[in-house]
Design a protein around this motif. Structure first.
Motif, PDB file in Angstrom:
ATOM      1  N   ASN A 182      42.432 -38.316   2.384  1.00 35.68           N
ATOM      2  CA  ASN A 182      42.356 -37.216   3.352  1.00 35.68           C
ATOM      3  C   ASN A 182      42.128 -35.864   2.680  1.00 35.68           C
ATOM      4  O   ASN A 182      41.416 -35.011   3.221  1.00 35.68           O
ATOM      5  CB  ASN A 182      43.618 -37.170   4.214  1.00 35.68           C
ATOM      6  N   ASN A 183      42.744 -35.677   1.510  1.00 30.66           N
ATOM      7  CA  ASN A 183      42.548 -34.386   0.820  1.00 30.66           C
ATOM      8  C   ASN A 183      41.098 -34.165   0.415  1.00 30.66           C
ATOM      9  O   ASN A 183      40.496 -33.134   0.773  1.00 30.66           O
ATOM     10  CB  ASN A 183      43.469 -34.294  -0.407  1.00 30.66           C
ATOM     11  N   PRO A 184      40.466 -35.105  -0.340  1.00 30.70           N
ATOM     12  CA  PRO A 184      39.048 -34.872  -0.665  1.00 30.70           C
ATOM     13  C   PRO A 184      38.161 -34.852   0.565  1.00 30.70           C
ATOM     14  O   PRO A 184      37.185 -34.111   0.614  1.00 30.70           O
ATOM     15  CB  PRO A 184      38.692 -36.041  -1.585  1.00 30.70           C
ATOM     16  N   ILE A 185      38.498 -35.698   1.584  1.00 30.10           N
ATOM     17  CA  ILE A 185      37.709 -35.652   2.818  1.00 30.10           C
ATOM     18  C   ILE A 185      37.776 -34.257   3.426  1.00 30.10           C
ATOM     19  O   ILE A 185      36.776 -33.721   3.921  1.00 30.10           O
ATOM     20  CB  ILE A 185      38.218 -36.709   3.824  1.00 30.10           C
ATOM     21  N   GLY A 186      38.959 -33.682   3.364  1.00 34.14           N
ATOM     22  CA  GLY A 186      39.148 -32.349   3.945  1.00 34.14           C
ATOM     23  C   GLY A 186      38.269 -31.301   3.288  1.00 34.14           C
ATOM     24  O   GLY A 186      37.564 -30.558   3.979  1.00 34.14           O
ATOM     25  N   PHE A 187      38.304 -31.241   1.934  1.00 32.34           N
ATOM     26  CA  PHE A 187      37.522 -30.173   1.319  1.00 32.34           C
ATOM     27  C   PHE A 187      36.035 -30.484   1.307  1.00 32.34           C
ATOM     28  O   PHE A 187      35.199 -29.566   1.376  1.00 32.34           O
ATOM     29  CB  PHE A 187      38.044 -29.789  -0.076  1.00 32.34           C
ATOM     30  N   VAL A 188      35.655 -31.790   1.240  1.00 29.41           N
ATOM     31  CA  VAL A 188      34.236 -32.124   1.340  1.00 29.41           C
ATOM     32  C   VAL A 188      33.709 -31.756   2.723  1.00 29.41           C
ATOM     33  O   VAL A 188      32.613 -31.196   2.869  1.00 29.41           O
ATOM     34  CB  VAL A 188      34.006 -33.622   1.049  1.00 29.41           C
ATOM     35  N   ASN A 189      34.472 -32.066   3.747  1.00 31.46           N
ATOM     36  CA  ASN A 189      34.095 -31.716   5.110  1.00 31.46           C
ATOM     37  C   ASN A 189      33.960 -30.204   5.269  1.00 31.46           C
ATOM     38  O   ASN A 189      32.990 -29.708   5.868  1.00 31.46           O
ATOM     39  CB  ASN A 189      35.143 -32.268   6.078  1.00 31.46           C
ATOM     40  N   SER A 190      34.923 -29.478   4.700  1.00 29.01           N
ATOM     41  CA  SER A 190      34.867 -28.016   4.769  1.00 29.01           C
ATOM     42  C   SER A 190      33.654 -27.467   4.033  1.00 29.01           C
ATOM     43  O   SER A 190      32.951 -26.572   4.528  1.00 29.01           O
ATOM     44  CB  SER A 190      36.159 -27.427   4.178  1.00 29.01           C
ATOM     45  N   ASN A 191      33.396 -28.042   2.852  1.00 30.17           N
ATOM     46  CA  ASN A 191      32.254 -27.564   2.070  1.00 30.17           C
ATOM     47  C   ASN A 191      30.929 -27.850   2.769  1.00 30.17           C
ATOM     48  O   ASN A 191      30.012 -27.007   2.756  1.00 30.17           O
ATOM     49  CB  ASN A 191      32.254 -28.227   0.686  1.00 30.17           C
ATOM     50  N   ILE A 192      30.804 -29.030   3.370  1.00 34.14           N
ATOM     51  CA  ILE A 192      29.554 -29.367   4.055  1.00 34.14           C
ATOM     52  C   ILE A 192      29.344 -28.463   5.264  1.00 34.14           C
ATOM     53  O   ILE A 192      28.219 -28.034   5.551  1.00 34.14           O
ATOM     54  CB  ILE A 192      29.557 -30.851   4.455  1.00 34.14           C
ATOM     55  N   GLN A 193      30.450 -28.180   5.972  1.00 33.25           N
ATOM     56  CA  GLN A 193      30.319 -27.254   7.104  1.00 33.25           C
ATOM     57  C   GLN A 193      29.872 -25.874   6.627  1.00 33.25           C
ATOM     58  O   GLN A 193      29.020 -25.226   7.266  1.00 33.25           O
ATOM     59  CB  GLN A 193      31.642 -27.172   7.861  1.00 33.25           C
ATOM     60  N   SER A 194      30.459 -25.456   5.498  1.00 25.95           N
ATOM     61  CA  SER A 194      30.031 -24.164   4.934  1.00 25.95           C
ATOM     62  C   SER A 194      28.575 -24.220   4.495  1.00 25.95           C
ATOM     63  O   SER A 194      27.796 -23.293   4.741  1.00 25.95           O
ATOM     64  CB  SER A 194      30.929 -23.795   3.740  1.00 25.95           C
ATOM     65  N   LEU A 195      28.209 -25.320   3.852  1.00 22.72           N
ATOM     66  CA  LEU A 195      26.831 -25.494   3.393  1.00 22.72           C
ATOM     67  C   LEU A 195      25.866 -25.520   4.563  1.00 22.72           C
ATOM     68  O   LEU A 195      24.742 -24.989   4.480  1.00 22.72           O
ATOM     69  CB  LEU A 195      26.728 -26.785   2.592  1.00 22.72           C
ATOM     70  N   GLU A 196      26.323 -26.112   5.668  1.00 22.80           N
ATOM     71  CA  GLU A 196      25.480 -26.151   6.866  1.00 22.80           C
ATOM     72  C   GLU A 196      25.183 -24.744   7.367  1.00 22.80           C
ATOM     73  O   GLU A 196      24.041 -24.403   7.710  1.00 22.80           O
ATOM     74  CB  GLU A 196      26.174 -26.986   7.952  1.00 22.80           C
TER      75      GLU A 196
END
Length: 432
Positions: A182-196
């Motif tokens: 959940n932790n890496p999913i959280g920051f990967v998800n956040s980063n992809i949203q930012s990248l989007e």
């Protein structure tokens, strides 16, 4: 001399003539006659001396007179032909005599049989021994069967305990997986949203530069800009990058749901008796079993995900029942087919039916499928414990599980759980 010896011979001797009259009887026989029978029976008919056995004795005598050959009667076939008493060898108690009997023809100076000597051997001691051995053997066989049943129950209990421990281990693993993923999913998800969002900004700037390059007087730069766009497929990237980012977000969402389903299936947060939603249990089980199902069957559901079917139970164990039945249903389908899951929420009970279009169960195996270690699967592909454990879990929840199957058509397992409260399971809480 003979008359003196016959007093001590420990066998009954009775000589009968063709008229079925007693010609001679020795002391051994006379002393064991019933109290209401005269001791001097010479000259009496067997109808008078042995009225109940007369018919049998006459038939034997008729055979001896006709065939001129001896006849026999053993105690295993007829224990008490003559009404005689005997003393038990150990206790000394009087009891009916167990008898081996010989009917011997007596020839008198010719080939014609005039009389028959009936020799009665007292085999009460032998019969008592054999009967006691038979009783002990039967008792031993009963104990053997009881021990076998007890061993099967013990094995089933041990396997259920192992299964519970395995499920607890899965639960702990799920908790660790949830925490670690959940932790890496959280920051990967956040980063992809930012990248989007950032990609949207970059593409907006590209659109701005593209629209303004056409106003430049320097046609060389405009031509160079167009070459770069073609070289790096800018128009394609404008369409593809947002789609790739969206697919990444959807993939992360699926991973999150799988982790949550594993956690929900194992109920790592609470393994105690509690009120649980059976629909959520089935849905989480389907996600866990998806890899075993998708190559065999299509899942049909006759319930709404918006509904809630509550039952007071041990959710982890109920999910284990669902898992066993659903995977069995999918594996019974040899090529392709369907598994239909239905839930009927009644006032006093909940009924779950899992129906498949598989190969079915032969009639001779229907009564065996819930036995521990019984399986119709090839060697190495089944332990024969799934349905046995499921039966035990359903019984623990005071429910019932039934099966209806037809070879070549399919099988339906129907599980019914009564709607009970905590007080109804007070005897189960010591096993938690």
């Amino acid at each position: 001399m003979f008359s003196e010896l016959q007093r001590y011979i420990p066998v009954g001797i009775c000589v009968l003539d063709q008229a079925h009259t007693v010609v001679f009887a020795n002391e051994f026989l006379k002393n064991r006659l019933p109290d209401n029978t005269p001791k001097n029976i010479e000259g009496m008919s067997i109808d008078e001396v042995f009225p109940e056995a007369a018919k049998i004795i006459k038939r034997k005598l008729k055979s001896v007179f006709a065939l001129k050959a001896a006849s026999f009667s053993y105690w295993e076939h007829r224990p008490h032909v003559f009404e005689l008493s005997s003393s038990r060898p150990v206790t000394g108690d009087e009891t009916s005599m167990y008898q081996n009997i010989q009917y011997v023809p007596i020839f008198e100076h010719s080939e014609e049989v005039k009389k028959v000597c009936v020799i009665i051997q007292d085999v009460t001691e032998l019969a008592s021994y054999y009967q006691e051995q038979k009783r002990l053997t039967e008792a031993l066989e009963i104990e053997k069967q009881e021990l076998k049943t007890l061993n099967l129950k013990l094995e089933a209990a041990q396997n259920q305990l192992l299964q519970s421990e395995k499920m607890a281990a899965i639960g702990q693993l799920a908790a660790g997986v949830a925490h670690e993923i959940n932790n890496p999913i959280g920051f990967v998800n956040s980063n992809i949203q930012s990248l989007e969002g950032q990609a949207s900004g970059l593409f907006a700037m590209l659109d701005f530069y593209e629209s303004n390059f056409s106003t430049l007087a320097d046609s060389g730069l405009a031509q160079q800009e167009q070459q770069l766009q073609n070289q790096h497929s800018i128009d394609f990237l404008k369409e593809d990058v947002p789609e790739l980012l969206q697919e990444c977000l959807e993939g992360l969402d699926r991973v999150s749901k799988i982790v949550e389903s594993l956690k929900s299936f194992s109920h790592v947060d609470n393994q105690e008796w509690q009120e649980a939603d059976l629909i959520k249990g089935i849905e989480s089980t389907l996600k866990i079993a998806n890899n075993s199902i998708k190559y065999h069957a299509v899942i049909n559901k006759t319930y709404s995900l918006d509904d809630e079917v509550l039952l007071y139970c041990q959710p982890m164990q109920i999910n284990q029942v669902f898992l066993n039945l659903i995977i069995n249903a999918a594996q019974s389908i040899e090529s392709s087919g369907a598994v239909t899951i239905s839930i009927e929420d009644k006032q006093n009970e909940v009924i779950i039916a899992i129906q498949d279009t598989g190969k079915g169960i032969p009639a001779e195996d229907i009564n065996k499928i819930f036995n521990p270690f019984f399986t119709t699967k090839p060697v190495g592909q089944g332990t024969g414990l799934g349905l046995s454990l499921s039966y035990s879990i359903v019984a623990k929840h005071k429910g019932r599980i039934q099966v209806d199957s037809q070879v070549g058509v399919g099988t339906t397992f129907t599980v019914s759980f009564p709607k009970l409260s905590e007080a109804d399971f007070s005897d189960e809480f010591t096993d938690k």
